[in-house]
Design a protein around this motif. Structure first.
Motif, short mmCIF file in Angstrom:
data_model
loop_
_atom_site.label_atom_id
_atom_site.label_comp_id
_atom_site.label_asym_id
_atom_site.label_seq_id
_atom_site.Cartn_x
_atom_site.Cartn_y
_atom_site.Cartn_z
N GLN A 1 -35.93 -20.48 -22.63
CA GLN A 1 -36.18 -19.68 -21.33
C GLN A 1 -35.37 -20.43 -20.19
OE1 GLN A 1 -38.46 -16.31 -21.23
NE2 GLN A 1 -37.75 -17.68 -19.53
N GLN B 1 -34.28 -18.58 -16.78
CA GLN B 1 -33.99 -18.69 -14.85
C GLN B 1 -33.87 -19.49 -14.40
OE1 GLN B 1 -36.54 -17.85 -17.49
NE2 GLN B 1 -38.17 -16.54 -16.47
N THR C 1 -28.24 -12.75 -19.69
CA THR C 1 -30.17 -11.53 -19.78
C THR C 1 -30.16 -10.75 -21.53
OG1 THR C 1 -29.26 -10.97 -17.75
CG2 THR C 1 -31.08 -9.61 -19.09
N THR D 1 -34.70 -11.37 -19.16
CA THR D 1 -34.72 -12.69 -18.49
C THR D 1 -33.49 -13.40 -18.97
OG1 THR D 1 -36.43 -13.85 -19.48
CG2 THR D 1 -37.04 -12.72 -17.23
#
Length: 382
Positions: A37, A39, A73, A78
């Protein structure tokens, strides 16, 4: 074959390199864990610090700069860091989801452009983005190309749909909050259902390698792909997979030969990154997060706080403060657990010192609003 809840937990930890730190290069590690991840710019770095012995953040800087690992993305709409060799098939697997959610979004459709229009526009955009371009530069190009400015929301949907990688912008963690974009080096095939189906089969196998055993619902949650598509993809590769029965009778799938340690295998404490993949990769998040704690960890707007992992399960949250790491446990911890967390805190403080000692500082409002805890301790950084 049956597998217990504790066995599922340990399988995840083993495949995610969380039972012991391993001596791997950055690119091999990213390939092993499938997707990180991304972000928040610091999170892939802290995720690898948790998983690798002697991790040097400069290694991830170099992999990003050389486009050997890429940020884009992908799953769950995400940002993820993935190995460059995985990007094309992952993006092809996600095409129907990204196409429907981004080009079907009211912010994009309000522009008057259709999905077919977007397909043409994306081709031209990728040629323009042969060098890194900021959002403002892309906005200026779109205005010139279309003869009128495109609304910011529509621009964002188009950027998220297009096969663009985030280009390194500097800052302590290679990326700043204001991104720059470059065309993907290995362009996926878009809007072809057969290619998307093949990509999803590949993504499922890769997901099981890094997160299995798992159910169809878990796979659908990991990617944010319609469950019917997942069922069809699993059916197409079923002969390559093993079937197990989960603790509640759910059918689980796995790749043969993947690690499944005993449920009582020791699991060391860890200070996990915000949005770490193990917290989000399953429909049944009880594999890692006790149900009573989920609302404390995943906040109402989707923020997933940095967590304490004790005996393989979320036991609290942490944040940097003056003097070290503030750890809030949701239930009483043993002296041995606190000692292990203190050792991790000393290592983490040293790791952060040269880059961002107050990492995640912008999320302090969650602590200001109050978090439940049995005990809060300052774990010194020296």
């Amino acid at each position: 074959m049956d597998i217990t809840a504790q066995g599922l937990n340990r399988a995840t930890l083993a495949r995610q390199l969380l039972l012991e730190r391993e001596s791997l290069g950055v690119e091999d590690a990213v390939r092993r864990v499938v997707a990180l991840q991304a972000q928040q710019p610091a999170s892939p770095y802290i995720a690898l610090w948790n998983r690798l012995s002697g991790f040097d953040p400069a290694g991830l800087d170099a992999a990003v700069t050389g486009h050997r690992t890429v940020k884009a993305t992908l799953m769950r709409l995400t940002l993820h860091t993935v190995h460059a060799e995985d990007y094309r098939t992952f993006r092809e697997a996600m095409e129907p989801t990204l196409r429907g959610s981004r080009l079907g979004d009211s912010r994009f459709t309000a522009s008057g452009l259709t999905a077919d229009d977007a397909g043409v526009l994306v081709g031209d955009l990728l040629r323009y983005a042969d060098l890194p371009r900021t959002a403002a530069e892309i906005g200026g190009w779109l205005a010139q190309r279309l003869g009128a400015p495109m609304e910011p929301g529509a621009q964002r949907m188009l950027r998220q749909y297009a096969p663009l990688w985030h280009a390194r912008t500097g800052g302590p963690w290679s990326f700043e909050t204001r991104p720059s974009y470059v065309a993907a080096g290995t362009l996926p095939v878009l809007a072809d259902p057969d290619v998307a189906a093949g990509g999803l089969q590949c993504l499922i196998r890769r997901y099981l390698e890094g997160f299995g055993p798992a159910s169809v619902a878990d796979m659908a949650q990991f990617a944010l792909v319609q469950r019917a598509r997942v069922k069809a993809a699993v059916g197409a590769v079923a002969e390559e997979l093993e079937q197990l029965e989960g603790p509640d009778g759910t059918v689980l799938y796995d790749v043969p030969g993947a690690p499944r340690p005993a449920g009582d295998t020791p699991a060391p404490p860890r200070l996990m990154a915000m949005w770490d993949s193990i917290l989000l990769a399953y429909a049944d998040r009880g594999r890692v997060i006790p149900p009573a704690y989920r609302k404390h960890v995943t906040r109402v707007n989707g923020d997933v706080l940095p967590t304490l992992l004790v005996d393989g399960y979320v036991a609290g949250v942490w944040r940097p403060v003056d003097g070290g790491i503030e750890a809030t446990a949701f239930h009483p911890l043993s002296g041995r657990a606190w000692a292990g967390l203190a050792a991790e805190a000393r290592s983490l403080v040293a790791f952060l010192a040269a880059r961002d000692p107050k990492v995640y500082g912008r999320y302090g409002h969650w602590w200001a609003k109050g978090l439940p805890g049995a005990e809060t301790r300052l774990l010194p950084g020296d």
